[in-house]
Design a protein around this motif. Structure first.
Motif, short mmCIF file in Angstrom:
data_model
loop_
_atom_site.label_atom_id
_atom_site.label_comp_id
_atom_site.label_asym_id
_atom_site.label_seq_id
_atom_site.Cartn_x
_atom_site.Cartn_y
_atom_site.Cartn_z
N ARG A 1 0.82 -1.16 -0.06
CA ARG A 1 0.05 -0.07 -0.22
C ARG A 1 0.82 1.27 -0.19
O ARG A 1 0.61 2.24 -0.65
CB ARG A 1 -0.93 -0.16 1.37
N ALA A 2 2.14 1.09 0.54
CA ALA A 2 3.02 2.34 0.61
C ALA A 2 3.37 2.47 -0.81
O ALA A 2 3.64 3.74 -1.11
CB ALA A 2 3.84 2.00 1.55
N ALA A 3 3.68 1.60 -1.41
CA ALA A 3 4.35 1.47 -3.06
C ALA A 3 3.39 2.09 -3.73
O ALA A 3 3.47 2.97 -4.50
CB ALA A 3 4.74 0.24 -3.31
N ILE A 4 1.88 1.76 -3.70
CA ILE A 4 0.76 2.23 -4.24
C ILE A 4 0.85 3.83 -4.11
O ILE A 4 0.68 4.64 -4.82
CB ILE A 4 -0.31 1.65 -3.95
N LEU A 5 0.99 4.17 -2.74
CA LEU A 5 0.70 5.51 -2.22
C LEU A 5 1.78 6.50 -2.93
O LEU A 5 1.58 7.61 -3.42
CB LEU A 5 0.99 5.68 -0.73
N ALA A 6 2.86 5.82 -3.22
CA ALA A 6 4.21 6.61 -3.75
C ALA A 6 4.29 6.34 -5.26
O ALA A 6 4.87 7.18 -6.00
CB ALA A 6 5.41 5.87 -3.19
N GLU A 7 3.19 5.68 -5.67
CA GLU A 7 3.08 5.49 -7.19
C GLU A 7 4.71 4.98 -7.78
O GLU A 7 5.16 5.15 -8.44
CB GLU A 7 3.04 6.46 -8.00
N ALA A 8 5.08 3.95 -6.76
CA ALA A 8 6.43 3.44 -6.98
C ALA A 8 6.60 2.56 -8.26
O ALA A 8 5.70 2.06 -8.88
CB ALA A 8 6.90 2.49 -5.72
N ASP A 9 7.74 2.35 -8.69
CA ASP A 9 8.10 1.43 -9.86
C ASP A 9 8.36 -0.06 -9.13
O ASP A 9 8.12 -1.07 -9.95
CB ASP A 9 9.36 2.05 -10.46
N LEU A 10 8.97 -0.11 -8.14
CA LEU A 10 9.56 -1.55 -7.61
C LEU A 10 9.46 -1.63 -6.10
O LEU A 10 9.50 -0.74 -5.59
CB LEU A 10 11.11 -1.44 -8.06
N LEU A 11 8.79 -2.61 -5.70
CA LEU A 11 8.81 -3.10 -4.48
C LEU A 11 9.56 -4.29 -4.18
O LEU A 11 9.54 -5.35 -4.69
CB LEU A 11 7.41 -3.46 -4.04
N ILE A 12 10.63 -4.14 -3.19
CA ILE A 12 11.44 -5.29 -2.75
C ILE A 12 11.02 -5.74 -1.61
O ILE A 12 11.31 -4.87 -0.46
CB ILE A 12 12.73 -4.70 -2.68
#
Length: 367
Positions: free
Chosen positions: A154-165
């Motif tokens: 959810r944090a990755a979506i919040l940040a509109e991230a490219d990669l979640l490790i």
């Protein structure tokens, strides 16, 4: 390599090395890898576990009943120790950190979600490393995300991230438990998450077990549907964070199902119906349609309907036809106050501001 937004989730097993103590020698090595990527132009977000473990260590491992209040007390103590540790380690490389503590309620309430997103973006814009954890000191079962794997998605979506490790003590997802099955093979890439794979992740024990690999699979499914690549890997591999950022095959990779922007724009079109209309002038039509610009308050001539910040609206041209649809950064009342005005006047007119645009181009879909 173009700068990416990368979320690095660090499990308790990675941060403690399987002991009762924070493994600060390994933590500084992970920080060094993050700092190297940061210097290369990437945006790094850390989702950290181990608050309760840090609290137990700081208090000398007291014998406590397993009540919610005691767990929250340990988390309250541990959070201070954990953020101080992260700050001191990132300081070695001249980097600042900013702590964000979240609960599920923060992610489900529209206003709180947008505020969390704005805080995260402000930290990244100022090249500060966000350090995110669940707010265990106040969260109850009813408002907990429940685990930091899903929180990191959810944090990755919040940040509109490219990669979640997702770093853990396991090399990745295997075809069977490698500790008792010598024929177990590492699954290097997952294209489809189905019931067979879920049973595999949830049916093992300890390192591969429930609450471990099962929640990572849930997180990977959520993030990849939002257009984010996900990798599950061990935190013990040398230079693992940098190697994964470069696309090297380490661990188990879950390719994104779409780009984050494509995913977001699909949601705008297929999501909740528009709550109002924004009528714009010919200059704004040209900027939005022909130049791919954001919609500024200056180009707005009329606002119709009652909508809140973060809700979808129609964008209507001078002929009365729907030109686009977008997610508004201001509610209807605020837009009526700032319509036709220059962006630099927003704060003086409202007493606050959520940015210089009414609708950002990334939150806007031409029809």
């Amino acid at each position: 390599m173009k700068g990416k937004t990368i979320v690095v989730k660090l499990g308790t097993s990675v941060l403690t090395g399987g002991t009762r103590h924070l493994d600060k020698a390994h933590m500084v090595e992970l920080v060094r890898q993050c700092a190297s990527l940061h210097r290369a132009g990437h945006q790094i977000i850390v989702v950290t576990s181990a608050a309760i473990a840090a609290g137990r260590e700081h208090l000398g491992f007291p014998e406590l009943a397993g009540t919610m209040a005691n767990k929250q007390m340990l988390a309250a103590v541990g959070q201070t120790q954990l953020i101080q540790t992260w700050q001191s380690l990132f300081n070695i490389y001249g980097l600042h950190v900013g702590q964000i503590l979240l609960t599920r309620a923060d992610l489900e309430d529209r206003e709180r979600y947008l505020n969390a997103r704005d805080t995260l973006r402000a930290l990244l814009d100022h090249r500060i490393i966000p350090v995110i954890n669940e707010n265990d000191a106040v969260a109850t079962n009813e408002i907990k995300v429940g685990d930091n794997d899903n929180l990191s998605a959810r944090a990755a979506i919040l940040a509109e991230a490219d990669l979640l490790i997702l770093l853990t003590d396991q090399r990745g997802l295997f075809t069977a438990d490698p500790r008792n099955n010598p024929d177990a093979q590492l699954i290097e890439e997952v294209q489809t998450i189905d019931d067979t794979l879920r049973r595999l992740a949830g049916g093992s024990v300890s390192g591969l077990g429930t609450g471990g690999m099962a929640t990572k699979l849930q997180a990977a499914d959520v993030a990849r549907r939002a257009g984010i690549d996900v990798v599950i890997a061990t935190g013990q591999v040398p230079e693992v964070i940098g190697r994964l950022a470069e696309g090297e095959r380490v661990g188990t990779r879950f390719p994104a199902l779409a780009t984050p922007l494509e995913s977001r724009k699909r949601w705008i079109l297929a999501g909740p119906p528009p709550h109002g209309e924004i009528h714009i002038d010919a200059g704004a039509v040209k900027a939005v349609r022909d130049k791919g610009s954001s919609l500024l308050p200056k180009g707005i001539v009329r606002v119709e309907g009652r909508f809140r910040r973060g809700e979808a609206v129609r964008i209507v041209n001078p002929e009365g036809r729907e030109l686009a649809r977008g997610i508004c950064r201001y509610d209807a009342l605020d837009l009526n106050k700032i319509k036709g005005q220059h962006s630099e006047q927003i704060e003086s007119l409202l007493g606050y501001g959520y940015g210089s645009v009414a609708i950002h181009r990334d939150d806007l879909v031409l029809l």
